[in-house]
Design a protein around this motif. Structure first.
Motif, PDB file in Angstrom:
ATOM      1  N   GLY A 153       5.135   3.228  -0.243  1.00 14.73           N
ATOM      2  CA  GLY A 153       6.530   2.820  -0.042  1.00 14.73           C
ATOM      3  C   GLY A 153       7.009   2.322   1.463  1.00 14.73           C
ATOM      4  O   GLY A 153       8.003   2.147   1.838  1.00 14.73           O
ATOM      5  N   SER A 154       5.865   2.077   2.355  1.00 18.78           N
ATOM      6  CA  SER A 154       6.201   1.453   3.411  1.00 18.78           C
ATOM      7  C   SER A 154       6.967   0.070   3.527  1.00 18.78           C
ATOM      8  O   SER A 154       7.631  -0.139   4.298  1.00 18.78           O
ATOM      9  N   GLY A 155       6.549  -0.628   2.514  1.00 19.02           N
ATOM     10  CA  GLY A 155       7.266  -1.836   2.355  1.00 19.02           C
ATOM     11  C   GLY A 155       8.863  -1.593   1.892  1.00 19.02           C
ATOM     12  O   GLY A 155       9.490  -2.361   2.684  1.00 19.02           O
ATOM     13  N   LEU A 156       9.112  -0.802   1.283  1.00 14.70           N
ATOM     14  CA  LEU A 156      10.353  -0.724   0.974  1.00 14.70           C
ATOM     15  C   LEU A 156      11.246  -0.111   2.091  1.00 14.70           C
ATOM     16  O   LEU A 156      12.273  -0.484   2.307  1.00 14.70           O
ATOM     17  N   LEU A 157      10.600   0.767   2.989  1.00 15.52           N
ATOM     18  CA  LEU A 157      11.209   1.185   4.108  1.00 15.52           C
ATOM     19  C   LEU A 157      11.456   0.139   5.089  1.00 15.52           C
ATOM     20  O   LEU A 157      12.295  -0.027   5.804  1.00 15.52           O
ATOM     21  N   THR A 158      10.544  -0.741   5.100  1.00 16.50           N
ATOM     22  CA  THR A 158      10.670  -1.997   6.103  1.00 16.50           C
ATOM     23  C   THR A 158      11.964  -2.748   5.641  1.00 16.50           C
ATOM     24  O   THR A 158      12.506  -3.351   6.444  1.00 16.50           O
ATOM     25  N   GLU A 185      -3.195  -5.222  -0.014  1.00 15.78           N
ATOM     26  CA  GLU A 185      -2.140  -5.858   0.605  1.00 15.78           C
ATOM     27  C   GLU A 185      -0.839  -5.711  -0.083  1.00 15.78           C
ATOM     28  O   GLU A 185       0.368  -6.173   0.624  1.00 15.78           O
ATOM     29  N   ALA A 186      -0.662  -5.198  -1.376  1.00 15.44           N
ATOM     30  CA  ALA A 186       0.495  -5.521  -2.134  1.00 15.44           C
ATOM     31  C   ALA A 186       1.503  -4.784  -1.435  1.00 15.44           C
ATOM     32  O   ALA A 186       1.355  -3.313  -0.933  1.00 15.44           O
ATOM     33  N   PRO A 226       1.152  -5.350   9.261  1.00  9.45           N
ATOM     34  CA  PRO A 226       1.108  -6.236   8.027  1.00  9.45           C
ATOM     35  C   PRO A 226       1.509  -5.332   7.014  1.00  9.45           C
ATOM     36  O   PRO A 226       1.273  -4.126   6.717  1.00  9.45           O
ATOM     37  N   PRO A 227       1.981  -6.113   5.539  1.00 15.23           N
ATOM     38  CA  PRO A 227       2.116  -5.379   4.340  1.00 15.23           C
ATOM     39  C   PRO A 227       0.915  -4.665   3.861  1.00 15.23           C
ATOM     40  O   PRO A 227      -0.332  -5.262   4.150  1.00 15.23           O
ATOM     41  N   GLY A 228       1.037  -3.719   3.054  1.00 11.72           N
ATOM     42  CA  GLY A 228      -0.179  -3.082   2.100  1.00 11.72           C
ATOM     43  C   GLY A 228      -0.453  -1.698   2.634  1.00 11.72           C
ATOM     44  O   GLY A 228      -0.444  -1.364   3.921  1.00 11.72           O
ATOM     45  N   GLY A 229      -0.967  -1.079   1.679  1.00 10.26           N
ATOM     46  CA  GLY A 229      -1.361   0.406   2.040  1.00 10.26           C
ATOM     47  C   GLY A 229      -2.788   0.394   3.114  1.00 10.26           C
ATOM     48  O   GLY A 229      -2.782   1.176   3.890  1.00 10.26           O
ATOM     49  N   ALA A 230      -3.795  -0.695   3.022  1.00 10.93           N
ATOM     50  CA  ALA A 230      -4.532  -0.517   4.122  1.00 10.93           C
ATOM     51  C   ALA A 230      -4.151  -0.626   5.526  1.00 10.93           C
ATOM     52  O   ALA A 230      -4.677  -0.024   6.238  1.00 10.93           O
ATOM     53  N   ALA A 231      -3.091  -1.560   5.617  1.00 10.27           N
ATOM     54  CA  ALA A 231      -2.518  -1.651   7.037  1.00 10.27           C
ATOM     55  C   ALA A 231      -2.291  -0.253   7.725  1.00 10.27           C
ATOM     56  O   ALA A 231      -2.238  -0.149   8.958  1.00 10.27           O
ATOM     57  N   LEU A 232      -1.770   0.671   6.741  1.00 14.27           N
ATOM     58  CA  LEU A 232      -1.205   2.052   7.329  1.00 14.27           C
ATOM     59  C   LEU A 232      -2.430   2.700   8.113  1.00 14.27           C
ATOM     60  O   LEU A 232      -2.048   3.613   8.869  1.00 14.27           O
ATOM     61  N   ARG A 233      -3.555   2.198   8.114  1.00 14.01           N
ATOM     62  CA  ARG A 233      -4.680   3.013   8.831  1.00 14.01           C
ATOM     63  C   ARG A 233      -4.256   2.900  10.490  1.00 14.01           C
ATOM     64  O   ARG A 233      -4.784   3.696  11.067  1.00 14.01           O
ATOM     65  N   ASN A 234      -3.502   1.864  10.631  1.00 17.13           N
ATOM     66  CA  ASN A 234      -3.283   1.490  12.090  1.00 17.13           C
ATOM     67  C   ASN A 234      -2.015   1.937  12.420  1.00 17.13           C
ATOM     68  O   ASN A 234      -1.296   1.547  13.515  1.00 17.13           O
ATOM     69  N   LEU A 235      -1.108   2.713  11.725  1.00 12.97           N
ATOM     70  CA  LEU A 235       0.170   3.217  12.130  1.00 12.97           C
ATOM     71  C   LEU A 235       0.226   4.210  13.243  1.00 12.97           C
ATOM     72  O   LEU A 235      -0.626   5.111  13.318  1.00 12.97           O
ATOM     73  N   GLU A 236       1.164   3.821  14.160  1.00 11.31           N
ATOM     74  CA  GLU A 236       1.286   4.845  15.266  1.00 11.31           C
ATOM     75  C   GLU A 236       2.674   5.281  15.491  1.00 11.31           C
ATOM     76  O   GLU A 236       2.675   6.441  15.874  1.00 11.31           O
ATOM     77  N   ARG A 237       3.687   4.508  14.994  1.00 10.22           N
ATOM     78  CA  ARG A 237       5.075   4.884  15.261  1.00 10.22           C
ATOM     79  C   ARG A 237       5.739   4.407  14.049  1.00 10.22           C
ATOM     80  O   ARG A 237       5.597   3.044  13.491  1.00 10.22           O
ATOM     81  N   ILE A 238       6.947   4.858  13.730  1.00 11.12           N
ATOM     82  CA  ILE A 238       7.905   4.567  12.938  1.00 11.12           C
ATOM     83  C   ILE A 238       9.256   4.580  13.430  1.00 11.12           C
ATOM     84  O   ILE A 238       9.546   5.449  13.945  1.00 11.12           O
TER      85      ILE A 238
END
Length: 391
Positions: free
Chosen positions: A155-160, A121-122, A175-187
């Motif tokens: 770096g997703s948190g940085l971009l947010t 989650e970091a 939500p924050p963290g690298g594991a949440a990126l598994r559900n990424l659909e759009r930026i």
């Protein structure tokens, strides 16, 4: 400003000695190391003009080194790696800001020891907070030092924090963290703050795979095998969506895996260049100019070991000094490298606190006075030779 025996840089005399160490991690900052070495040199040879130039390689201590060099310290509250608020600093001079990821998103900013949960989650959001604050304060150029991160979020948190929105299939923010990126659909990049960024990092790892951010570095941040796999999947999804939207794949670029993948976000979304950290810092310190007329450079760090040879501060200092034909010696807490090896990289002699105090714990707790003793020894054994060479 950098001082030469109390005078401004414009007043230095030919034959000065430059004291340019990195920190002794866990013991002394780079500025403290430089001060103790200078005190010992003056005790032995009060006639020697000395230039103190604390250095860093982009990791922990970079902001401190730049403040010692005359940058202003700017402090603000930011989002810590697990959502905790932390007071973090960046350094600024003119339109250039130096941001150190470890200040906001480093392992030392975790409220407790890293765990599998914090590994998943970091976030790097606090580093984005620092960049945003610097830009709003007038910065037009960012030097971003990567190292010591607690996060593996690509770096997703940085971009947010800089205004991007990372969304799932329901168009909801992740939500924050690298594991949440598994559900990424759009930026959504509509609100992204863009500013020229130069990344200071010596890491050449790609984002993904056996040498990538998750497999190599996440275990140091509390991740077990299951967490490493979840983070790898999240980073892979981030790379896939980025490739789809940007039309280019930067996940294999050397340095993309730096700081849990923050290097990737900087490359792909901020157009960053990645350069060796010590080279960038020496440029900001105008080190080549300081070398003019110098008779010797004393550099160093806490441990002169195999990691030193991979672009750490002492090697960068030695390379710069070699171009100016100025001899270099190194001071450290301990040394495992042979003189033969160090001399291949331009360091003529090396001295360690363990040469005068074999107990490592005493070396750590009493590093300042021991460094002064070591500097006296350096002056007594080296200076006459360096003076003769430069006459």
């Amino acid at each position: 400003m950098i001082q030469v025996r109390g005078d401004s840089r414009s007043g230095w005399h030919r034959g000065h000695v430059i004291v340019a160490p990195d920190k002794f991690k866990g013991s002394l900052t780079a500025g403290q190391v430089a001060a103790h070495l200078a005190a010992g040199l003056r005790r032995a040879r009060p006639d020697i003009p000395i230039v103190k130039v604390p250095v860093a390689d982009g990791g922990d201590g970079t902001v401190d080194a730049m403040v010692d060099a005359g940058y202003a310290r700017m402090q603000t509250g930011v989002t810590g790696p697990v959502g905790n608020t932390v007071a973090a600093s960046f350094a600024m001079r003119g339109e250039t800001a130096v941001v150190e990821l470890a200040e906001a998103s480093g392992l030392r900013r975790l409220p407790d020891r890293p765990t599998p949960g914090t590994a998943l989650e970091a976030t790097s959001a606090g580093t984005g907070d620092l960049i945003r604050t610097a830009v709003l304060g007038g910065a037009r150029k960012i030097i971003l030092g990567l190292g010591g991160s607690a996060c593996t979020d690509g770096g997703s948190g940085l971009l947010t924090a800089l205004g991007a929105r990372l969304l799932d299939a329901d168009d909801q923010p992740l939500p924050p963290g690298g594991a949440a990126l598994r559900n990424l659909e759009r930026i959504d990049l509509t609100g992204l703050i863009r500013v020229p960024v130069t990344v200071a990092s010596d890491v050449d790892n790609p984002l993904l795979g056996p040498r990538g951010a998750a497999h190599v570095y996440a275990p140091q941040k509390g991740a077990g095998p299951d967490e490493v796999e979840a983070l790898e999947q999240g980073l892979a999804r981030f790379a896939e969506i980025s490739r789809r939207d940007l039309g280019t794949d930067l996940s294999e670029r050397p340095g993309a895996g730096a700081a849990g993948g923050v290097g990737f976000a900087a490359l792909a979304y901020l157009g960053a260049q990645i350069r060796p950290g010590i080279e960038i810092i020496l440029e900001q310190l105008d080190f080549d100019t300081l070398l003019g007329g110098a008779r010797m450079v004393i550099t160093g760090e806490g441990a002169l070991d195999r990691q030193t040879l991979h672009g750490k501060a002492p090697i960068g200092v030695a390379r710069a000094a070699a171009r100016a034909e100025v001899p270099v010696v190194a001071a450290s807490g301990r040394r495992t490298l042979t003189l033969t090896m160090l001399r291949r990289f331009g360091i003529e002699d090396a001295y360690a606190l363990t040469d005068i105090e074999p107990d490592p714990e005493l070396c750590m707790s009493n590093a300042g006075p021991l460094l002064e003793q070591l500097a006296v020894h350096i002056a007594e054994t080296r200076f006459d030779r360096e003076v003769s060479r430069n006459r």
